[in-house]
Design an enzyme around this catalytic site. Structure first.
Site, PDB file in Angstrom:
ATOM      1  N   ASP A  16      41.991   2.510  72.818  1.00  9.33           N
ATOM      2  CA  ASP A  16      40.672   1.929  73.043  1.00  9.33           C
ATOM      3  C   ASP A  16      40.123   2.581  74.319  1.00  9.33           C
ATOM      4  O   ASP A  16      40.887   3.144  75.104  1.00  9.33           O
ATOM      5  CB  ASP A  16      40.835   0.413  73.236  1.00  9.33           C
ATOM      6  CG  ASP A  16      39.600  -0.225  73.832  1.00  9.33           C
ATOM      7  OD1 ASP A  16      38.516  -0.070  73.241  1.00  9.33           O
ATOM      8  OD2 ASP A  16      39.716  -0.873  74.899  1.00  9.33           O
ATOM      9  N   ASP A  76      37.009   1.277  76.642  1.00 12.86           N
ATOM     10  CA  ASP A  76      36.572   0.397  77.726  1.00 12.86           C
ATOM     11  C   ASP A  76      37.650  -0.643  78.057  1.00 12.86           C
ATOM     12  O   ASP A  76      38.067  -1.395  77.185  1.00 12.86           O
ATOM     13  CB  ASP A  76      35.258  -0.306  77.327  1.00 12.86           C
ATOM     14  CG  ASP A  76      34.364  -0.549  78.536  1.00 12.86           C
ATOM     15  OD1 ASP A  76      34.864  -0.494  79.675  1.00 12.86           O
ATOM     16  OD2 ASP A  76      33.164  -0.792  78.338  1.00 12.86           O
TER      17      ASP A  76
HETATM   18 MG   LIG Z   1      38.453  -2.494  75.431  1.00  9.02          MG
END
Ligand SMILES: [Mg+2]
Length: 246
Positions: free
Chosen positions: A8, A10
């Site tokens: 992932d 962020d």
């Molecule tokens: Mg995230």
């Protein structure tokens, strides 16, 4: 050691414009050890070239082909299904992604309705999209995140709030592409030629990243560098990405 690491972005690789401590070293070392790396983001406005440039500036290895974002993924899906005329509700970046993929905007008789985050959403736009879906157009949502974090910890309504308005008015549920749906991760594994058993999904949110990995049949690893600071009991993970290298 896994053949493919799916990260992932962020809260896992960066926070806003800052790389998270250990991210660059970890990705670089995994690559040196021969692993493949991909990045999965629900942000429909993120483009592979934009993400690659941002990570490069942070010293984190990334090529555009390693980036899976729900905007380009939705456009590719429409092309794969033979759609040419699509009605898009979203940010300017999503409209641009669809135009660059050779898809034409059509709000009269589209072959699909694609909905992402749209900060210019109006009542008219909800009504128009709902009409088209009720008339039979396939309904595709980039993602259904309820919120996204801003600087200072404030939460803004995410794509999920936009999708919910249209879904409620249309009386039909969308096909959802973003995490926790496994579609992007399955595509990344297929393109890399790697099985779920040798893939690790790494992220900071249990409800999206970890459930996505589980739905794809992969092992999962949760970092606590994002919004969430504790892991559910029994969930593998660590406080810093470096722990992945142990
Ligand atoms: Mg995230």
């Amino acid at each position: 050691m896994y053949g493919l690491y799916a990260f992932d972005l962020d809260g896992t690789i960066y926070r806003g414009d800052e790389a998270i401590d250990g991210a660059a070293e970890t990705v670089r070392t995994l690559r040196e050890r021969g692993a493949r790396v991909v990045y999965l983001t629900n942000n429909s406005a993120a483009t592979p070239a934009g993400v690659a440039l941002k990570l490069e500036k942070m010293g984190i290895p990334c090529e555009p082909a390693w980036v899976y974002g729900t905007g380009p993924f939705a456009a590719q899906l429409c092309r794969d299904r033979g759609y040419r005329q699509v009605h898009v509700v979203g940010e300017p970046a999503l409209h641009q992604t669809f135009a660059e993929a050779g898809l034409h905007p059509d709000s009269r008789n589209p072959e699909a309705v694609v909905v992402g985050i749209c900060r210019a959403l109006t009542y008219e736009m909800i009504a128009q999209a709902a009409d088209l879906i009720r008339a039979g157009a396939p309904f595709i949502a980039t993602n259904t995140d309820a919120t996204y974090p801003m600087a200072g910890g404030r939460l803004q309504p995410g794509a999920g709030a936009v999708v919910a308005a249209i879904q409620t008015a249309a009386g039909r549920e969308p096909e959802v592409l973003g995490k926790p749906a496994p579609a992007m991760l399955l595509a990344a594994m297929k393109e890399a030629g790697v099985e779920p058993a040798s893939t690790l999904m790494v992220g900071d949110r249990y409800e999206t990243d970890i459930l996505c990995g589980q739905a794809a049949g992969c092992d999962t690893w949760m970092v606590t560098t994002g919004v969430v600071t504790d892991r559910p009991h029994g969930q593998p993970g660590g406080e810093n990405l470096r722990e992945l290298l142990n």
